[in-house]
Every structure is written in structure tokens, then in C-alpha cells.
Design a protein around this motif. Structure first.
Motif, PDB file in Angstrom:
ATOM      1  N   VAL A 279      81.153  22.405 -31.030  1.00 37.37           N
ATOM      2  CA  VAL A 279      82.140  23.487 -31.040  1.00 37.37           C
ATOM      3  C   VAL A 279      82.172  24.210 -32.386  1.00 37.37           C
ATOM      4  CG1 VAL A 279      84.613  23.989 -30.934  1.00 37.37           C
ATOM      5  CG2 VAL A 279      83.570  22.458 -29.253  1.00 37.37           C
ATOM      6  N   ILE A 280      82.150  23.468 -33.488  1.00 35.27           N
ATOM      7  CA  ILE A 280      82.252  24.097 -34.806  1.00 35.27           C
ATOM      8  C   ILE A 280      81.027  24.969 -35.092  1.00 35.27           C
ATOM      9  CG2 ILE A 280      82.280  23.639 -37.297  1.00 35.27           C
ATOM     10  CD1 ILE A 280      84.002  21.161 -36.669  1.00 35.27           C
ATOM     11  N   LEU A 281      79.844  24.435 -34.809  1.00 35.72           N
ATOM     12  CA  LEU A 281      78.634  25.232 -35.032  1.00 35.72           C
ATOM     13  C   LEU A 281      78.625  26.472 -34.140  1.00 35.72           C
ATOM     14  CD1 LEU A 281      75.760  22.605 -35.411  1.00 35.72           C
ATOM     15  CD2 LEU A 281      76.673  24.120 -37.162  1.00 35.72           C
ATOM     16  N   ARG A 282      79.035  26.298 -32.880  1.00 32.65           N
ATOM     17  CA  ARG A 282      79.075  27.430 -31.965  1.00 32.65           C
ATOM     18  C   ARG A 282      80.064  28.485 -32.448  1.00 32.65           C
ATOM     19  NH1 ARG A 282      75.359  28.378 -28.665  1.00 32.65           N
ATOM     20  NH2 ARG A 282      75.476  26.326 -27.691  1.00 32.65           N
TER      21      ARG A 282
ATOM     22  N   ASP B 225      78.618  30.297 -35.485  1.00 32.60           N
ATOM     23  CA  ASP B 225      77.511  31.167 -35.090  1.00 32.60           C
ATOM     24  C   ASP B 225      78.019  32.409 -34.354  1.00 32.60           C
ATOM     25  OD1 ASP B 225      74.685  31.721 -34.846  1.00 32.60           O
ATOM     26  OD2 ASP B 225      74.850  31.181 -32.732  1.00 32.60           O
ATOM     27  N   SER B 226      79.034  32.231 -33.508  1.00 29.26           N
ATOM     28  CA  SER B 226      79.572  33.350 -32.729  1.00 29.26           C
ATOM     29  C   SER B 226      80.225  34.394 -33.626  1.00 29.26           C
ATOM     30  CB  SER B 226      80.593  32.834 -31.702  1.00 29.26           C
ATOM     31  OG  SER B 226      79.982  31.958 -30.786  1.00 29.26           O
ATOM     32  N   PHE B 227      80.840  33.952 -34.715  1.00 28.35           N
ATOM     33  CA  PHE B 227      81.505  34.885 -35.617  1.00 28.35           C
ATOM     34  C   PHE B 227      80.593  35.396 -36.725  1.00 28.35           C
ATOM     35  CE2 PHE B 227      85.209  33.176 -33.558  1.00 28.35           C
ATOM     36  CZ  PHE B 227      86.116  34.224 -33.575  1.00 28.35           C
ATOM     37  N   GLY B 228      79.303  35.014 -36.677  1.00 25.15           N
ATOM     38  CA  GLY B 228      78.349  35.534 -37.640  1.00 25.15           C
ATOM     39  C   GLY B 228      78.421  34.891 -39.010  1.00 25.15           C
ATOM     40  N   TRP B 229      79.117  33.778 -39.137  1.00 21.74           N
ATOM     41  CA  TRP B 229      79.220  33.121 -40.438  1.00 21.74           C
ATOM     42  C   TRP B 229      77.937  32.382 -40.786  1.00 21.74           C
ATOM     43  CZ3 TRP B 229      84.631  30.684 -39.117  1.00 21.74           C
ATOM     44  CH2 TRP B 229      85.577  31.715 -39.027  1.00 21.74           C
ATOM     45  N   ILE B 230      77.216  31.949 -39.759  1.00 15.97           N
ATOM     46  CA  ILE B 230      75.910  31.342 -39.965  1.00 15.97           C
ATOM     47  C   ILE B 230      74.949  31.920 -38.917  1.00 15.97           C
ATOM     48  CG2 ILE B 230      76.747  29.160 -40.944  1.00 15.97           C
ATOM     49  CD1 ILE B 230      76.469  27.888 -38.182  1.00 15.97           C
TER      50      ILE B 230
END
Length: 592
Positions: free
Chosen positions: A436-439, A442-447
């Protein structure tokens, strides 16, 4: 009132009537939760298929194949449905053997830990709550498109239908309506394919026209449309994503609560295995029919937007009115059946696993479970008003959470003698959080994660290593060890050679299915594709080294081995060879 609105209203009335009938049969908690553990193969197949083929399949995934990945969705082997087969063999039948009321209760009993049970229950609530959100929004989209209702009114109407139904009838009503709906939308998937393809002169003519479709070049390649302004920059990115997603969803099919919990209702372990094999075949074929039909819609109209309305448009414009109406009734049925499944499981977990009620009779527990379901449903409805609908990606994100958080713990609970309660607890938590945290980031463009660092894979590996590291520091207790070993003792009444032979016939069907699908893919896709693109070898011979040909061969490469494994597992588990003493005794009796 037009025929489309009428068909949906009739299907809803039938749905509520069946729910009322089933609700009257609920006498105690086991009836409400697991249908008295007496469901036959047809009902288990029906509820397995209906709970997974929801609005995501009929609207989200068909929209995806229509928009950009037509060839990819038709060609790629259904890796994920193999999860039904190995899930039943290596987890599902042992789950049924435990006689738990919920999956979380199974984990709690297996590890002798209320904390593990609560952790599993919380992930069910969060994960399936998100899935319930996607399905609720899907039904609202259908109602707003086909009836005078607005999207908001559609949300409220669909919510009332599935909530009132589930509150009263529980799992007994869910499996009966799931089966009726499964039969309806499975049949209508093939009817839709027939009419849509027939509009354009048959499949081979449609395939050639799609290959040459100027507005969507690469639509029918093995990787679909990739590059700038898509989710995947290169064919390799799509290959990695598809492979990881297929494997992850196979774990979802194997251990996720809305799939494996159905085995708790099965009449026997033979029903578990048969149902899983049949469901794998039915889902694979139904998906192929849906994706092919949705892709061919491009030849009539290639600019449908939003894409998830593709099959709605096709039903209203490319099929006879009565058939289109039945297809849309089937889509609505699929959505409502999934919603009842998710709501019931969330309600069961809250009432049985997170806030268990001790020292209460069945009637009190039933009232409490129904109250909890109502509260959960209200929360899901409120969130639906504020969360923007995105059926494909919402279902994809939420569904795969269980591959990361439950996959390692589920299989190790059966097959590992070293996993401990603390290892299981933190394995569930770390897998869920890692995904969940990685997703989220990634969804918010932070990584910006490369395709090979998919959050599903990272979360699953994190869960496994956390389990191993923490379990090494603890010691498995005798009660935990004895409970695991008890799961490996096959009940005597399951060792029935006549039933085993019937189950082995289903395993043979899996083998035949794999061979037939590969043959059909080669004849009706790969060869015509190479002919149309000019990539055949000299003398019009098939080029076996293209990805299209390799993917077609993978259907057999997946299903044939699993069919063989299933056949042998049935022989070993349910047709035991007599021991030396038994043979001597039998020989002695035969001479008397």
C-alpha cells in the motif's frame, strides 16, 4: 420504460426474491456464515466465478482491452486462474478441513493467536472495503447509463439492493444468487461475442481489420499500445508488468478471502478441488470472450469514452435489443453478486474476528453480525460519494494487496513447521503496508518505480522475509505444531475411490482445456496475425519464435502440468494404498 431498464429491474426483483427465500433458511450462525458447509460443486463454482467477474471484468478490463491492449488481453495466457488449482490443492482443502467460520478465524486457530486473527480481519476490512467501493461505483455507473437515475441516485439504489439482501440472507443467499447470476452473465458473454463479431463478418475478418486499424496501431500485438502517454514505455515494461500481475492475481485466486472463503462452504474436499478446476476453465474462457468482444467494438466505434462504458455501448448499439438487455442485466448481476460477497465478508470479519462476541447465543450473534454489516455498508456508501470512480485501477490496486499480505502466511501456515504467531502477524502487516505505501507513493508521483519493482512483488517478498527473520527468534509451540499436523490428516470419509475418480475426470478436463486453447490460439490468432502482418516463414509456415506464438503455447504449458499435478494429488490423498498389515488381513479374509 425501455427494455434495458426493464431487464435490470426484473433482475433486481428476482435477486431480492431469492434473497428473501434464502434468508428464511438461516437458522444458526453456521448457516449464515458458511451455508452449513453443505454447498455442492455447482454452487461453489457459481460463487467463485461471480465474486471475481464483477464490474472490473465487464467494465474495467473490457475497457482496457478496447482502448489499448486488445491483442495482449486475448493472447496472454490466463496465468492467474492457475491460482484456483494450486490454491485448492495446497491451501483451500486444508482450510475447509479446519471447519473455521472465516479465514481470519482459521489463522487465529492455526497460530493459537487472537492477534493474528485480528490482523487478518483488519486487512479483510480494508482490502475488501476498497473492492466493495469499486463494485458499488460500478453498479452506479450502469444504472446512471441505462435508467433515468443520476450517478448519485444509482449509488443509493444499488447500495440498498445489496445491503438489504446481504443483511438478511448471509452466505446462503449469496451463493444461490451468485450461481444464478454466474449462469446468466457467462452465457451472455458468449452471446455478446457472437453478435459483435458477426457484425463485422466473423472473427478472422474482424481480426484482420483490427490489425490494420489506423487509429490504434499495435492494438493487436502481444504487448498492445505502449510508449508515451501510456502506462508502459516499452514492450519489455508491459511484459514484466503482465507477468508480475498474473502471478500476483494467481495468489489472489488462491488465498484471497473472497475466493478461498468459498471453500469453507463446500460439501467435501472433492467439491473444493472440482470447483477450483472448473472455475479456472470457466473464468479463462469467459474472459477471452469478453475481451475479444470488447476489442472488436473498435471496428464500429473507436472513440468511446470513458472506456469502461464499451460493453454498455455495444449492448445498446450492436446487439438485438432483447440480447443487449440480457447482457446488461448480466453485468448488473455480476456487480451485485460481488458486492454481496464483499459486504458479507467484511461484516463477518468485523463481528467474528475483530470484535468477537463471547458467551452469546446464535440469535444474538446473528443480530450483531447484521448490525455490523449495516454499519460497514453505510461507511462504504459515504466514501463512494467522494472517491472518483476508476474501476480497473481501483480493483487492481485493492485486489493485489492480498497477494502481498496473505500469500506467504497462508501457504506457510500449512506447509511450514517454523512459522510462529509473531512471524505470521508481522508478515501480514508488513506485506500489506509494503504494498500500500509503495503504491501510494508511486500514484502521487513521489517515487518512480521501475516495472520490476512492482509494489505487489516488493510487498510479497517483504512479508516472506519478515516471517522468516522473526520466526527464527521464536519457537513453535507444541499446540501450534499439533494443529498444523492435524490439518494434514485426511478425514476418513474423504477417502472414497468413487469420488476420487470423478474428481480426477475434472483434472483431465484441465489438461484437455490447455491443449485445446493452445490449438485454437494458434489457428485463430497467431497464424492469421502472421499472415496479415507478413511475418510467416517461407511457404506460409508459422514462425514459432514470435511472442504471439510463444504466448499461445503457454496456455498448454500452464494448464497441462497443473492438470497432471492435480490428478496425482487426488490419487495420493484420497486413494491411499493399503498398508502391509491391511493387505495381509484382506488376503486372510478373502480365503475364509
Amino acid at each position: 420504460m425501455d427494455i434495458y431498464t426493464t431487464s435490470i429491474l426484473i433482475s433486481i426483483v428476482v435477486y431480492l426474491f431469492v434473497g428473501n427465500y434464502a434468508g428464511r433458511k438461516v437458522k444458526h450462525l453456521e448457516d449464515y456464515f458458511v451455508v452449513g458447509r453443505n454447498a455442492p460443486t455447482l454452487l461453489i463454482v457459481g460463487t467463485l466465478v461471480a465474486s471475481v467477474l464483477s464490474t472490473n471484468a465487464f467494465l474495467g478490463e473490457t475497457g482496457f482491452s478496447y482502448a489499448s491492449q486488445g491483442g495482449a488481453y486475448i493472447l496472454w495466457p490466463a496465468i492467474w486462474v492457475a491460482g484456483y488449482i494450486y490454491g485448492a490443492l495446497y491451501f483451500g482443502r486444508y482450510l475447509r478441513r479446519s471447519k473455521a467460520l472465516t479465514l481470519a478465524e482459521f489463522f487465529g486457530h492455526r497460530f493459537n493467536s487472537k492477534s493474528v486473527q485480528a490482523a487478518a480481519g483488519v486487512t479483510i476490512v480494508l482490502g475488501l472495503g476498497g473492492y466493495l467501493l469499486a463494485v458499488t461505483q460500478g453498479t452506479a455507473v450502469i444504472l446512471s447509463q441505462l435508467t433515468p437515475l443520476s450517478y448519485t441516485q444509482g449509488l443509493i439504489t444499488s447500495w440498498l439492493c445489496y445491503t438489504l439482501f446481504t443483511l438478511y440472507s448471509g452466505s446462503r443467499g449469496v451463493v444461490i444468487t451468485d450461481t444464478l447470476m454466474f449462469l446468466l452473465f457467462t452465457i451472455m458473454s458468449f452471446v455478446a461475442l457472437y453478435y459483435i463479431v458477426d457484425t463485422h463478418g466473423g472473427w478472422l475478418s474482424s481480426l484482420t481489420d483490427l490489425i490494420n486499424l489506423d487509429s490504434k496501431p499495435d492494438l493487436m500485438t502481444w504487448h498492445g499500445i505502449v510508449g508515451n502517454d501510456t502506462e508502459w514505455q516499452t514492450p519489455r515494461d508491459y511484459f514484466i508488468w503482465s507477468l508480475i500481475t498474473g502471478i500476483a492475481w494467481s495468489f489472489v485466486a488462491a488465498v484471497s478471502p473472497w475466493q478461498s472463503s468459498r471453500y469453507l462452504m463446500a460439501k467435501s474436499e472433492h467439491v473444493v478441488i472440482r470447483s477450483a478446476c472448473i472455475a479456472a476453465i470457466v473464468i479463462a474462457v469467459s474472459n477471452l470472450a469478453l475481451f475479444a468482444a470488447a476489442t472488436v467494438v473498435n471496428l464500429s466505434k473507436d472513440d468511446i469514452f470513458p472506456h469502461d462504458q464499451t460493453m454498455i455501448w455495444a449492448a445498446m448499439n450492436m446487439m438485438p435489443s432483447i440480447m443487449g438487455a440480457l447482457l446488461l442485466a448480466g453485468v448488473m448481476a455480476a456487480a451485485l453478486s460481488s458486492a454481496t460477497t464483499f459486504l458479507s465478508l467484511v461484516g463477518f470479519s468485523v463481528s467474528n474476528d475483530i470484535f468477537p462476541q463471547k458467551n452469546k447465543d446464535d440469535k444474538s450473534l446473528l443480530r450483531f453480525s447484521r448490525l455490523v454489516m449495516l454499519i460497514v455498508g453505510i461507511i462504504a456508501l459515504i466514501i463512494s460519494f467522494f472517491f472518483p470512480p476508476n474501476l480497473f485501477w481501483l480493483a487492481y490496486y485493492v485486489g493485489t494487496v492480498f497477494a502481498s499480505s496473505w500469500g506467504p502466511v497462508a501457504f506457510m501456515s500449512i506447509w511450514s513447521d517454523t512459522i510462529t504467531p509473531r512471524g505470521a502477524f508481522w508478515g501480514i502487516i508488513s506485506g500489506f503496508a509494503g504494498n500500500v505505501i509503495l503504491r501510494f507513493c508511486d500514484s502521487f508521483g513521489w517515487i518512480d518505480l521501475p516495472s520490476y519493482l512492482n509494489p505487489i512483488l516488493v510487498g510479497g517478498l517483504l512479508s516472506y522475509f519478515v516471517i522468516v527473520i522473526i520466526s527464527r527468534r521464536d519457537k513453535v509451540s507444541e499446540i501450534e505444531r499439533s494443529r498444523r499436523l492435524a490439518l494434514h490428516r485426511t478425514p476418513q470419509h474423504e477417502c472414497n475411490k468413487k469420488q476420487a475418480k470423478k474428481t480426477q475426470l475434472v483434472a483431465i478436463a484441465v489438461i484437455i482445456f490447455g491443449l485445446i486453447l493452445t490449438t485454437l490460439q494458434l489457428i485463430y490468432y497467431v497464424y492469421p496475425y502472421q499472415l496479415a502482418t507478413g511475418t510467416l516463414n517461407p511457404e506460409n509456415r508459422l514462425d514459432w519464435f514470435t511472442m504471439e506464438a510463444i504466448l499461445a503455447l503457454c496456455w498448454a504449458a500452464i494448464f497441462v502440468p497443473w492438470g497432471v499435478v492435480t490428478y496425482r494429488a487426488i490419487e495420493q490423498s484420497y486413494c491411499p494404498k493399503p498398508t502391509l498389515n491391511q493387505a495381509v488381513n484382506q488376503g486372510g479374509k478373502s480365503t475364509q
